[in-house]
Design an enzyme around this catalytic site. Structure first.
Site, PDB file in Angstrom:
ATOM      1  N   GLY A 104       0.830  -1.200   0.000  1.00  0.00           N
ATOM      2  CA  GLY A 104       0.000   0.000   0.000  1.00  0.00           C
ATOM      3  C   GLY A 104       0.859   1.243   0.000  1.00  0.00           C
ATOM      4  N   CYS A 105       0.307   2.341   0.422  1.00  0.00           N
ATOM      5  CA  CYS A 105       1.018   3.618   0.426  1.00  0.00           C
ATOM      6  C   CYS A 105       2.318   3.515   1.221  1.00  0.00           C
ATOM      7  CB  CYS A 105       0.128   4.712   1.016  1.00  0.00           C
ATOM      8  SG  CYS A 105       0.928   6.319   1.139  1.00  0.00           S
ATOM      9  N   PHE A 106       3.425   3.899   0.606  1.00  0.00           N
ATOM     10  CA  PHE A 106       4.705   3.768   1.305  1.00  0.00           C
ATOM     11  C   PHE A 106       4.838   4.714   2.496  1.00  0.00           C
ATOM     12  CE2 PHE A 106       6.512   5.936  -2.790  1.00  0.00           C
ATOM     13  CZ  PHE A 106       5.844   7.116  -2.514  1.00  0.00           C
TER      14      PHE A 106
END
Length: 282
Positions: A104-106
């Site tokens: 997912g979003c880093f």
């Protein structure tokens, strides 16, 4: 304004040459630089530029490097210093190795690893795609095939790769192949990128153990793929949890609540299953 004229003028020049800068951003930056070059008052030109960028900045709709520039000219504490990427390009030392995870979003994948002893560096970036030097906009738009990922450089005297994989499972939803929690799209798909056969064997066995554990009702869909070129993301994205603590805490809380609810469902399901099995034996 704390930044000096030479630094800001240099930033303007670099952003004009930056291929990731949007055309409309470039037009505003060019107008400011042209005005300065033609002898207009420096502070007036930068103040005008700040006012023109402000509506998009407030909606978090500037490209990452322009966002960094905006934070600097407004003396925002979130601007910080440039993240040192030198460790990414250096050869690993005798007790160093790397792990690459996409979950997912880093923004939410750095702090859980970086704050632990034995972790040398965690770098946000893009990997698994078919284009060199991708930008955030290109990856987010799904044009390059990359996913947002983190590259973890760790001390092998402190961490086994297997332990990092087990921590990764705790931070993600391995049953969601179309993103992670609130992050939707192919650029958010969960992937373990392995550097060699040893890492692949460890990751495959760990995935099999997780599938057989009964913790998840749905299949484990996290991919295990060979590592390809890892492209570090723009400076704005590095150590986001430190630069934007309030925004990060909201994202972290939402993610933790989802994973906690998922774990609670697992406990209830396994508890009912044990109860049924116990009743059958009586």
């Amino acid at each position: 304004m704390k930044n000096n004229e030479t630094e800001i003028t240099g930033d303007l020049y670099n952003l004009l040459l930056n291929p990731a800068t949007r055309d409309w951003e470039r037009s505003l930056l060019r107008a400011a630089k042209t005005g300065i070059d033609n002898g207009a008052n420096f502070d007036d030109q930068i103040a005008k530029l700040e006012a023109e960028l402000r509506p998009l900045a407030l909606r978090n709709n500037l490209t990452p490097d322009v966002t960094d520039f905006y934070l600097r000219i407004t003396d925002d504490p979130a601007a910080g210093n440039s993240f040192d990427l030198s460790v990414h390009y250096q050869e690993d030392g005798p007790y160093q190795a790397r792990a690459i995870f996409a979950g997912g979003c880093f923004w939410c994948m750095v702090e859980p690893f970086e704050t632990r002893p034995g972790i040398i560096a965690v770098i946000s970036g893009y990997t698994g795609g078919h284009m060199d030097n991708p930008t955030y906009e290109q990856v987010a738009g799904g044009y390059t095939g990359h996913v947002e990922a983190v590259e973890i450089i760790f001390d092998t005297r402190v961490w086994y790769y297997k332990e990092l994989v087990e921590l990764y499972w705790q931070l993600t939803d391995p049953t969601d192949e179309f993103g992670q929690i609130a992050d939707r799209g192919s650029n958010y798909r969960p992937v373990i990128f392995v550097a060699n056969e040893v890492q692949q064997a460890i990751a495959e066995l760990s995935k099999q153990d997780l599938a057989e554990s009964g913790k998840y009702k749905n299949p484990i869909v996290t991919k295990i793929e060979p590592a390809t070129t890892f492209w570090p993301a723009e400076n704005f994205h590095q150590q986001f949890y430190q630069k934007n603590p309030k925004r990060y805490k909201k994202l972290k809380r939402s993610r933790q609540q989802f994973l906690a609810f998922q774990r609670m469902q697992t406990k209830l399901r396994l508890g009912f299953k044990r109860l049924r099995n116990k009743n059958r034996t009586h």
